[in-house]
Every structure is written in structure tokens, then in C-alpha cells.
Design a protein around this motif. Structure first.
Motif, PDB file in Angstrom:
ATOM      1  N   SER A  52       0.818  -1.203   0.000  1.00  0.00           N
ATOM      2  CA  SER A  52       0.000   0.000   0.000  1.00  0.00           C
ATOM      3  C   SER A  52       0.856   1.258   0.000  1.00  0.00           C
ATOM      4  CB  SER A  52      -0.919  -0.007   1.230  1.00  0.00           C
ATOM      5  OG  SER A  52      -0.144   0.013   2.421  1.00  0.00           O
ATOM      6  N   ARG A  53       0.220   2.392  -0.193  1.00  0.00           N
ATOM      7  CA  ARG A  53       0.933   3.672  -0.273  1.00  0.00           C
ATOM      8  C   ARG A  53       1.731   3.953   0.986  1.00  0.00           C
ATOM      9  NH1 ARG A  53      -3.945   3.712  -2.357  1.00  0.00           N
ATOM     10  NH2 ARG A  53      -4.367   4.537  -4.433  1.00  0.00           N
ATOM     11  N   SER A  54       1.156   3.626   2.127  1.00  0.00           N
ATOM     12  CA  SER A  54       1.827   3.870   3.400  1.00  0.00           C
ATOM     13  C   SER A  54       2.861   2.808   3.739  1.00  0.00           C
ATOM     14  CB  SER A  54       0.796   3.907   4.532  1.00  0.00           C
ATOM     15  OG  SER A  54       0.193   2.638   4.677  1.00  0.00           O
ATOM     16  N   SER A  57       0.296  -2.165   4.497  1.00  0.00           N
ATOM     17  CA  SER A  57      -0.403  -3.367   4.038  1.00  0.00           C
ATOM     18  C   SER A  57       0.361  -4.003   2.882  1.00  0.00           C
ATOM     19  CB  SER A  57      -1.826  -3.033   3.578  1.00  0.00           C
ATOM     20  OG  SER A  57      -2.583  -2.503   4.641  1.00  0.00           O
ATOM     21  N   THR A  58       0.523  -5.316   2.975  1.00  0.00           N
ATOM     22  CA  THR A  58       1.200  -6.055   1.917  1.00  0.00           C
ATOM     23  C   THR A  58       0.382  -7.278   1.532  1.00  0.00           C
ATOM     24  OG1 THR A  58       2.512  -7.299   3.540  1.00  0.00           O
ATOM     25  CG2 THR A  58       3.508  -5.304   2.613  1.00  0.00           C
ATOM     26  N   TYR A  59       0.526  -7.699   0.294  1.00  0.00           N
ATOM     27  CA  TYR A  59      -0.217  -8.842  -0.219  1.00  0.00           C
ATOM     28  C   TYR A  59       0.717  -9.660  -1.114  1.00  0.00           C
ATOM     29  CZ  TYR A  59      -4.104  -5.959   1.301  1.00  0.00           C
ATOM     30  OH  TYR A  59      -4.950  -5.199   2.060  1.00  0.00           O
ATOM     31  N   TYR A  60       0.515 -10.987  -1.110  1.00  0.00           N
ATOM     32  CA  TYR A  60       1.385 -11.884  -1.863  1.00  0.00           C
ATOM     33  C   TYR A  60       0.572 -12.977  -2.540  1.00  0.00           C
ATOM     34  CZ  TYR A  60       4.897  -9.824   1.242  1.00  0.00           C
ATOM     35  OH  TYR A  60       5.698  -8.949   1.930  1.00  0.00           O
ATOM     36  N   ARG A  61       1.095 -13.459  -3.662  1.00  0.00           N
ATOM     37  CA  ARG A  61       0.502 -14.668  -4.217  1.00  0.00           C
ATOM     38  C   ARG A  61       0.877 -15.832  -3.313  1.00  0.00           C
ATOM     39  NH1 ARG A  61       0.487 -15.134  -9.034  1.00  0.00           N
ATOM     40  NH2 ARG A  61       0.134 -17.399  -9.168  1.00  0.00           N
ATOM     41  N   ASP A  62       0.035 -16.829  -3.292  1.00  0.00           N
ATOM     42  CA  ASP A  62       0.205 -17.920  -2.332  1.00  0.00           C
ATOM     43  C   ASP A  62       1.563 -18.603  -2.444  1.00  0.00           C
ATOM     44  OD1 ASP A  62      -3.272 -19.099  -2.358  1.00  0.00           O
ATOM     45  OD2 ASP A  62      -2.286 -17.467  -1.275  1.00  0.00           O
ATOM     46  N   SER A  63       2.060 -18.770  -3.646  1.00  0.00           N
ATOM     47  CA  SER A  63       3.289 -19.554  -3.836  1.00  0.00           C
ATOM     48  C   SER A  63       4.536 -18.862  -3.289  1.00  0.00           C
ATOM     49  CB  SER A  63       3.490 -19.883  -5.311  1.00  0.00           C
ATOM     50  OG  SER A  63       3.621 -18.699  -6.076  1.00  0.00           O
ATOM     51  N   VAL A  64       4.450 -17.568  -2.962  1.00  0.00           N
ATOM     52  CA  VAL A  64       5.630 -16.865  -2.450  1.00  0.00           C
ATOM     53  C   VAL A  64       5.462 -16.434  -0.997  1.00  0.00           C
ATOM     54  CG1 VAL A  64       6.105 -16.026  -4.788  1.00  0.00           C
ATOM     55  CG2 VAL A  64       5.022 -14.498  -3.124  1.00  0.00           C
ATOM     56  N   LYS A  65       4.287 -16.653  -0.431  1.00  0.00           N
ATOM     57  CA  LYS A  65       4.064 -16.278   0.975  1.00  0.00           C
ATOM     58  C   LYS A  65       5.054 -16.989   1.882  1.00  0.00           C
ATOM     59  CE  LYS A  65      -0.860 -15.150   0.736  1.00  0.00           C
ATOM     60  NZ  LYS A  65      -2.229 -15.565   1.111  1.00  0.00           N
ATOM     61  N   PHE A  68       8.940 -14.384   0.243  1.00  0.00           N
ATOM     62  CA  PHE A  68       9.198 -13.059  -0.325  1.00  0.00           C
ATOM     63  C   PHE A  68       8.679 -11.976   0.610  1.00  0.00           C
ATOM     64  CE2 PHE A  68       9.182 -14.197  -5.163  1.00  0.00           C
ATOM     65  CZ  PHE A  68      10.090 -15.218  -4.924  1.00  0.00           C
ATOM     66  N   ILE A  69       9.374 -10.845   0.628  1.00  0.00           N
ATOM     67  CA  ILE A  69       8.948  -9.692   1.417  1.00  0.00           C
ATOM     68  C   ILE A  69       9.041  -8.442   0.555  1.00  0.00           C
ATOM     69  CG2 ILE A  69       9.361  -8.278   3.460  1.00  0.00           C
ATOM     70  CD1 ILE A  69      10.726 -10.735   4.714  1.00  0.00           C
ATOM     71  N   ILE A  70       7.917  -7.744   0.424  1.00  0.00           N
ATOM     72  CA  ILE A  70       7.902  -6.485  -0.313  1.00  0.00           C
ATOM     73  C   ILE A  70       7.996  -5.343   0.697  1.00  0.00           C
ATOM     74  CG2 ILE A  70       5.375  -6.366  -0.357  1.00  0.00           C
ATOM     75  CD1 ILE A  70       5.607  -5.039  -3.123  1.00  0.00           C
ATOM     76  N   SER A  71       8.755  -4.314   0.356  1.00  0.00           N
ATOM     77  CA  SER A  71       8.896  -3.156   1.229  1.00  0.00           C
ATOM     78  C   SER A  71       9.071  -1.913   0.359  1.00  0.00           C
ATOM     79  CB  SER A  71      10.082  -3.315   2.173  1.00  0.00           C
ATOM     80  OG  SER A  71      11.297  -3.423   1.448  1.00  0.00           O
ATOM     81  N   ARG A  72       8.896  -0.764   0.963  1.00  0.00           N
ATOM     82  CA  ARG A  72       9.056   0.480   0.224  1.00  0.00           C
ATOM     83  C   ARG A  72       9.659   1.548   1.131  1.00  0.00           C
ATOM     84  NH1 ARG A  72       3.486   2.173  -2.044  1.00  0.00           N
ATOM     85  NH2 ARG A  72       4.596   4.094  -2.677  1.00  0.00           N
ATOM     86  N   SER A 102      -6.335  -0.205  -5.166  1.00  0.00           N
ATOM     87  CA  SER A 102      -6.096  -0.754  -3.842  1.00  0.00           C
ATOM     88  C   SER A 102      -4.979  -1.798  -3.899  1.00  0.00           C
ATOM     89  CB  SER A 102      -7.368  -1.408  -3.310  1.00  0.00           C
ATOM     90  OG  SER A 102      -7.101  -2.146  -2.146  1.00  0.00           O
ATOM     91  N   ALA A 103      -4.169  -1.839  -2.861  1.00  0.00           N
ATOM     92  CA  ALA A 103      -3.083  -2.819  -2.810  1.00  0.00           C
ATOM     93  C   ALA A 103      -3.607  -4.246  -2.763  1.00  0.00           C
ATOM     94  CB  ALA A 103      -2.186  -2.549  -1.610  1.00  0.00           C
ATOM     95  N   SER A 104      -4.840  -4.443  -2.345  1.00  0.00           N
ATOM     96  CA  SER A 104      -5.406  -5.790  -2.254  1.00  0.00           C
ATOM     97  C   SER A 104      -5.770  -6.353  -3.618  1.00  0.00           C
ATOM     98  CB  SER A 104      -6.635  -5.796  -1.349  1.00  0.00           C
ATOM     99  OG  SER A 104      -7.644  -4.951  -1.879  1.00  0.00           O
ATOM    100  N   THR A 105      -5.776  -5.513  -4.624  1.00  0.00           N
ATOM    101  CA  THR A 105      -6.080  -5.961  -5.982  1.00  0.00           C
ATOM    102  C   THR A 105      -4.862  -6.633  -6.591  1.00  0.00           C
ATOM    103  OG1 THR A 105      -7.651  -4.156  -6.278  1.00  0.00           O
ATOM    104  CG2 THR A 105      -6.789  -5.180  -8.265  1.00  0.00           C
ATOM    105  N   THR A 106      -5.089  -7.730  -7.282  1.00  0.00           N
ATOM    106  CA  THR A 106      -3.981  -8.427  -7.939  1.00  0.00           C
ATOM    107  C   THR A 106      -3.974  -8.217  -9.442  1.00  0.00           C
ATOM    108  OG1 THR A 106      -5.267 -10.443  -8.169  1.00  0.00           O
ATOM    109  CG2 THR A 106      -3.980 -10.198  -6.153  1.00  0.00           C
TER     110      THR A 106
END
Length: 124
Positions: A52-54, A57-65, A68-72, A102-106
Motif C-alpha cells: 500500500s501507499r503507506s 499493508s502487503t499482499y502476496y501470491r500464495d506460492s511466495v508467501k 518473499f517480502i515487499i517493502s518500500r 487498492s493494494a489488495s487488488t492483484t
């Protein structure tokens, strides 16, 4: 001029780690949801992770949960993807992307900007 510069791809053995980075310029970075997609040879491009912008919130596809870690870093206009315990099936070209959905959108249909892609190859 809007530009996304990706780095950090390469060749790694299974079980290894890589850290991808994407540096953005020409946009107000903190107003965009950031995502990573990947495209394997002969396959469609698919969602990997989003933040997310802030950054809260982070979201991942199941195979990488769990791997993987996304950060900004909004101060540096960068988004990262830490990839651990890599598997041969993670081999693909990885793209960073930005949009105002929205970050929840894939889905990728609303992506406004794409990076040029960086190759990740995982050998068995």
C-alpha cells in the motif's frame, strides 16, 4: 519523465536469496500502490506482491508467501522485493509496477507504469 529502474536480478541456486529494487522518478511516489509481477517463458505475466501507499499493508501470491517480502521507502522512492528460499519455478522476468488501485487488488489492468524488467534465474 516517468522512469522506473530495476536492479538486483541474476542467477542463483535453489535455496538462495536475491533482493530486487525499483527506483522511481517523475511521480509522487507515495501516492502510488507499488507491485511486483513476473513473467516466466511462455507464460502470462502474473501478480507476485503489492504494498500500500503507506507501506502498512502487503499482499502476496500464495506460492511466495513466507519466502518473499515487499517493502518500500517513500523518502527514496524505492520499492524492494526480498526473495528467500528461491525455487526453480521462481525463474522469470520480474517487473515493478505502480498504480492508484487498492493494494489488495492483484489485477494488472489498472497499472499506470511498468519497470523494464529484471531477469531472475534459479538453478536446481
Amino acid at each position: 519523465q516517468v522512469q522506473f529502474v530495476e536492479s538486483g536480478g541474476g542467477l542463483v541456486q535453489a535455496g538462495g536469496s536475491l533482493r530486487l529494487s525499483c527506483a522511481a522518478s517523475g511521480i509522487t511516489f507515495s501516492t502510488y500502490t507499488m507491485r511486483w509481477f513476473r513473467q516466466a517463458p511462455g507464460k502470462e505475466r502474473m501478480f507476485v506482491a503489492s504494498i500500500s501507499r503507506s507501506g502498512l499493508s502487503t499482499y502476496y501470491r500464495d506460492s511466495v508467501k513466507g519466502r518473499f517480502i515487499i517493502s518500500r521507502d517513500n523518502a527514496k522512492s524505492t520499492v524492494n522485493l526480498q526473495m528467500n528460499n528461491l525455487k526453480p519455478e521462481d525463474t522469470a522476468v520480474y517487473y515493478c509496477a505502480a498504480d492508484r488501485d487498492s493494494a489488495s487488488t492483484t489485477a494488472q489492468v489498472n497499472v499506470d507504469y511498468w519497470g523494464q524488467g529484471t531477469q531472475v534465474t534459479v538453478s536446481s
